[in-house]
Write an enzyme that holds these catalytic residues in place. Structure first.
Site, PDB file in Angstrom:
ATOM      1  N   ASP A   1       0.820  -1.055  -0.043  1.00 58.33           N
ATOM      2  CA  ASP A   1      -0.008  -0.018  -0.045  1.00 58.33           C
ATOM      3  C   ASP A   1       0.919   1.199  -0.099  1.00 58.33           C
ATOM      4  O   ASP A   1       1.851   1.336   0.908  1.00 58.33           O
ATOM      5  CB  ASP A   1      -0.857  -0.033   1.291  1.00 58.33           C
ATOM      6  CG  ASP A   1      -1.867   1.208   1.474  1.00 58.33           C
ATOM      7  OD1 ASP A   1      -1.533   2.216   0.796  1.00 58.33           O
ATOM      8  OD2 ASP A   1      -2.503   1.096   2.030  1.00 58.33           O
TER       9      ASP A   1
ATOM     10  N   LYS B   1      -0.328  15.141  -9.624  1.00 58.26           N
ATOM     11  CA  LYS B   1       0.875  14.894 -10.489  1.00 58.26           C
ATOM     12  C   LYS B   1       2.173  15.749 -10.334  1.00 58.26           C
ATOM     13  O   LYS B   1       3.153  15.380 -10.366  1.00 58.26           O
ATOM     14  CB  LYS B   1       0.495  14.323 -11.813  1.00 58.26           C
ATOM     15  CG  LYS B   1      -0.468  13.209 -12.038  1.00 58.26           C
ATOM     16  CD  LYS B   1       0.097  11.814 -11.391  1.00 58.26           C
ATOM     17  CE  LYS B   1       0.976  11.347 -12.270  1.00 58.26           C
ATOM     18  NZ  LYS B   1       1.390   9.860 -11.919  1.00 58.26           N
TER      19      LYS B   1
END
Length: 193
Positions: free
Chosen positions: A42, A153
């Site tokens: 994760d 991003k």
């Protein structure tokens, strides 16, 4: 990944995703041993990343949340946190494991989302999207998640380069635009052969 032993191990995040599954196939064909986040890593769990990267010489950070629904309940929780904090965790784990190169798949949205961009403007490694403009951007009303994705991003990549510079990580980013082609679903099976 260079002049090292061709059988060295590398790690790929998002190994079950579209781009990463093709990357896994290519790496296996080239003789690499591949650890994937099929190890149940994760990105927000630093220890799970450390476990997946154990014994790896290189790291391909491909995983990033991409919303498939236009309705976001919590952009911070659904996109920004996993993209930014997940990338930071990956780089920390790479530092700890002394990985010699990290390749991060970013996006063209980390480069061109800013006001007054002309179609003939050349974009290079000095170009970044304007994070404030990303969040304020409502031009693509049919994709309301786009502003959060472009912000995430951009933030993830800028922070990644800061971390890499401060900690001596050899980081390379790739900023694709649209990725198309046939779906490859064999990565999971190939990782377990």
């Amino acid at each position: 990944m260079g002049d090292h032993d061709e059988k060295e191990a590398v790690c790929v995040t998002g190994g079950g995703g579209y781009l990463a599954s093709w990357l896994v196939k290519l790496l296996l064909l080239c003789g690499y041993k591949v650890h994937g986040t099929l190890f149940k890593a994760d990105l927000l769990d630093f220890e799970s990343i450390c476990k997946a990267i154990d014994g790896c010489a290189g790291f391909f950070h491909v995983a990033c949340p991409v919303p498939y629904s236009s309705a976001l309940q919590d952009p911070e929780l659904e996109i920004i946190g996993p993209a930014v904090d997940g990338t930071y965790n990956v780089l920390q784990a790479c530092s700890k494991a002394k990985v010699w190169r990290v390749v991060m798949v970013s996006s063209v949205v980390a480069v061109f989302v800013k006001p007054n961009v002309t179609k003939d403007q050349i974009m290079d490694e000095t170009c970044w999207s304007d994070k404030e403009y990303c969040i304020a951007n409502d031009e693509l009303k049919e994709f309301p998640w786009f502003k959060w994705y472009s912000y995430a991003k951009t933030e993830a990549e800028t922070r990644a380069f800061e971390y890499a510079k401060e900690n001596g990580v050899d980081l390379v980013t790739v900023c694709p635009s649209i990725i198309t082609g046939p779906i490859y679903v064999g990565a999971y099976n190939e990782l377990h052969q």
